[in-house]
Design a protein around this motif. Structure first.
Motif, PDB file in Angstrom:
ATOM      1  N   MET A   1      36.501 -10.455-117.993  1.00 34.41           N
ATOM      2  CA  MET A   1      37.401 -10.084-116.906  1.00 34.41           C
ATOM      3  C   MET A   1      38.522  -9.217-117.485  1.00 34.41           C
ATOM      4  N   SER A   2      38.850  -8.131-116.793  1.00 24.58           N
ATOM      5  CA  SER A   2      39.879  -7.223-117.279  1.00 24.58           C
ATOM      6  C   SER A   2      41.249  -7.896-117.260  1.00 24.58           C
ATOM      7  N   ARG A   3      42.165  -7.311-118.010  1.00 25.28           N
ATOM      8  CA  ARG A   3      43.525  -7.844-118.041  1.00 25.28           C
ATOM      9  C   ARG A   3      44.144  -7.804-116.646  1.00 25.28           C
ATOM     10  N   GLU A   4      43.848  -6.744-115.896  1.00 19.40           N
ATOM     11  CA  GLU A   4      44.374  -6.630-114.531  1.00 19.40           C
ATOM     12  C   GLU A   4      43.856  -7.752-113.646  1.00 19.40           C
ATOM     13  N   ASP A   5      42.559  -8.043-113.758  1.00 22.69           N
ATOM     14  CA  ASP A   5      41.972  -9.117-112.951  1.00 22.69           C
ATOM     15  C   ASP A   5      42.499 -10.482-113.386  1.00 22.69           C
ATOM     16  N   LEU A   6      42.687 -10.669-114.693  1.00 23.88           N
ATOM     17  CA  LEU A   6      43.241 -11.932-115.174  1.00 23.88           C
ATOM     18  C   LEU A   6      44.664 -12.137-114.647  1.00 23.88           C
ATOM     19  N   ARG A   8      45.882 -10.901-111.880  1.00 26.95           N
ATOM     20  CA  ARG A   8      45.760 -11.233-110.452  1.00 26.95           C
ATOM     21  C   ARG A   8      45.350 -12.689-110.268  1.00 26.95           C
ATOM     22  N   ALA A   9      44.373 -13.136-111.074  1.00 26.61           N
ATOM     23  CA  ALA A   9      43.921 -14.526-110.969  1.00 26.61           C
ATOM     24  C   ALA A   9      45.050 -15.491-111.310  1.00 26.61           C
ATOM     25  N   TYR A  10      45.810 -15.172-112.341  1.00 26.50           N
ATOM     26  CA  TYR A  10      46.934 -16.020-112.738  1.00 26.50           C
ATOM     27  C   TYR A  10      47.944 -16.130-111.600  1.00 26.50           C
ATOM     28  N   ALA A 264      42.963 -24.918-115.433  1.00 26.83           N
ATOM     29  CA  ALA A 264      42.483 -23.547-115.201  1.00 26.83           C
ATOM     30  C   ALA A 264      43.592 -22.515-115.375  1.00 26.83           C
ATOM     31  N   ILE A 265      44.786 -22.840-114.915  1.00 29.15           N
ATOM     32  CA  ILE A 265      45.890 -21.880-114.996  1.00 29.15           C
ATOM     33  C   ILE A 265      46.327 -21.686-116.440  1.00 29.15           C
ATOM     34  N   LYS A 269      46.509 -18.272-118.682  1.00 31.73           N
ATOM     35  CA  LYS A 269      47.758 -17.923-119.354  1.00 31.73           C
ATOM     36  C   LYS A 269      47.527 -17.648-120.833  1.00 31.73           C
ATOM     37  N   ARG A 270      46.750 -18.518-121.484  1.00 28.55           N
ATOM     38  CA  ARG A 270      46.463 -18.315-122.910  1.00 28.55           C
ATOM     39  C   ARG A 270      45.675 -17.028-123.131  1.00 28.55           C
ATOM     40  N   ALA A 271      44.738 -16.729-122.220  1.00 30.26           N
ATOM     41  CA  ALA A 271      43.949 -15.497-122.344  1.00 30.26           C
ATOM     42  C   ALA A 271      44.841 -14.267-122.228  1.00 30.26           C
ATOM     43  N   LEU A 272      45.796 -14.308-121.311  1.00 29.83           N
ATOM     44  CA  LEU A 272      46.709 -13.173-121.147  1.00 29.83           C
ATOM     45  C   LEU A 272      47.607 -13.007-122.370  1.00 29.83           C
ATOM     46  N   LEU A 273      48.075 -14.113-122.922  1.00 27.68           N
ATOM     47  CA  LEU A 273      48.905 -14.039-124.119  1.00 27.68           C
ATOM     48  C   LEU A 273      48.109 -13.460-125.292  1.00 27.68           C
TER      49      LEU A 273
END
Length: 319
Positions: A1-6, A8-10, A264-265, A269-273
């Motif tokens: 999943m792209s950073r943009e989609d992540l 949005r999901a967050y 899940a959240i 969050k960890r993936a975005l970091l």
């Protein structure tokens, strides 16, 4: 999943989490009456599925529905106003937690009868096929509803007519006080459609990426005219079945472990970091969402209650 989609999901999952936390507070203050079922812990499912859909696809679910409303784009102010029984709510204060609708967002309820929404979902899918569109219908249910008679009747009709319906079982492990292990002879609910030839898949419902990917596969299957698809989302609710449920049938240690290891959240969050997102940016997102929720609560409490004349509206349809 792209950073943009992540991102949005967050945002979308955190909005549901903060909204439900505030809903629980208002219920405790006596500002929300009746039954109230919170979606805390299950946010990845509806957000992930929604990411695979397009405008015009239809949603129907059961009574644990606030998260579905927000994910489809319904206004938090209107949802909170309905929860508090105000005239500015989506059902003008007469539907409450379990009975809100939005034709604009193609959200067809919240339904309080266990399993009844699944037949409605099949009907929505029939409408899509009858009109010749490539739109799909998504019918959500809990594992407690998955063995209801009308669910199997819906499976049969959907398979018979090759209806573009995605059946989503949100298996949060517990019905109203009873573990699914004690209530279902079928231990692999994703196979429940196999007598009618409905393909299925079990998905980690605490992983929004896995949910999105599985939903995309199911949507593609339905849009291609191949009939229904069944998804079993393995998830976990952190609160009781409803606000009146003390949830003494499971240990606090079990809930804490799920929050600590599988939330899940926190995973997003960890993936975005890891992708280089700034902690301060994520904190700002949380602050913005808290303000949205606070404004929704203020709007609801300052809105008027329905006029007594509303008792006589929406009762009959003149045709």
């Amino acid at each position: 999943m792209s950073r943009e989609d992540l991102t949005r999901a967050y945002h979308d999952m955190l909005l549901i989490r903060r909204f439900e936390e505030r809903t629980g507070q208002l219920y405790g203050m006596g500002l929300i009456g009746g039954f109230c079922h919170l979606y805390i812990g299950q946010e990845a499912i509806v957000v992930g599925v929604q990411m695979a859909l397009k405008q015009g696809d239809k949603i129907v679910t059961s009574y644990r529905d606030h998260g579905h409303m927000l994910a489809t784009g319904m206004d938090p102010k209107g949802v909170m106003a309905e929860l508090t029984g105000r005239s500015t709510g989506y059902s003008r204060g007469k539907g409450g937690s379990m009975h809100m609708f939005s034709k604009k967002e193609h959200f067809y309820g919240g339904h309080g009868i266990v399993g009844a929404q699944v037949s409605i979902g099949a009907g929505l899918a029939f409408s899509n096929k009858y009109r010749g569109s490539d739109e799909v219908a998504v019918a959500y249910m809990g594992e407690g509803a998955s063995n209801q008679g009308q669910v199997f009747e819906s499976f049969n009709l959907a398979a018979l007519h090759k209806l573009p319906c995605i059946f989503v079982i949100e298996n949060n492990q517990y019905g109203m006080g009873t573990s699914v292990e004690r209530s279902s002879a079928s231990k692999e609910l994703w196979k429940n459609g196999s007598p009618w030839g409905i393909p299925g898949q079990q998905v980690d419902g605490m992983d929004v990426v896995a949910v999105r990917d599985a939903a995309q596969e199911a949507v593609a299957h339905c849009r291609a005219g191949n009939g229904p698809f069944l998804l079993e989302m393995k998830t976990y609710r952190y609160r009781g079945h409803s606000m009146s449920d003390p949830a003494k049938y499971r240990t606090r240690e079990e809930v804490d472990q799920m929050r600590r290891e599988r939330d899940a959240i926190e995973q997003v969050k960890r993936a975005l970091l890891d992708l280089g997102e700034n902690e301060a940016t994520l904190k700002a997102t949380d602050d913005d969402i808290k303000k949205i929720v606070a404004d929704a609560a203020d709007f609801a409490q300052s809105s008027p209650e329905p006029d007594a004349s509303e008792l006589w509206t929406d009762i009959l349809v003149e045709a």
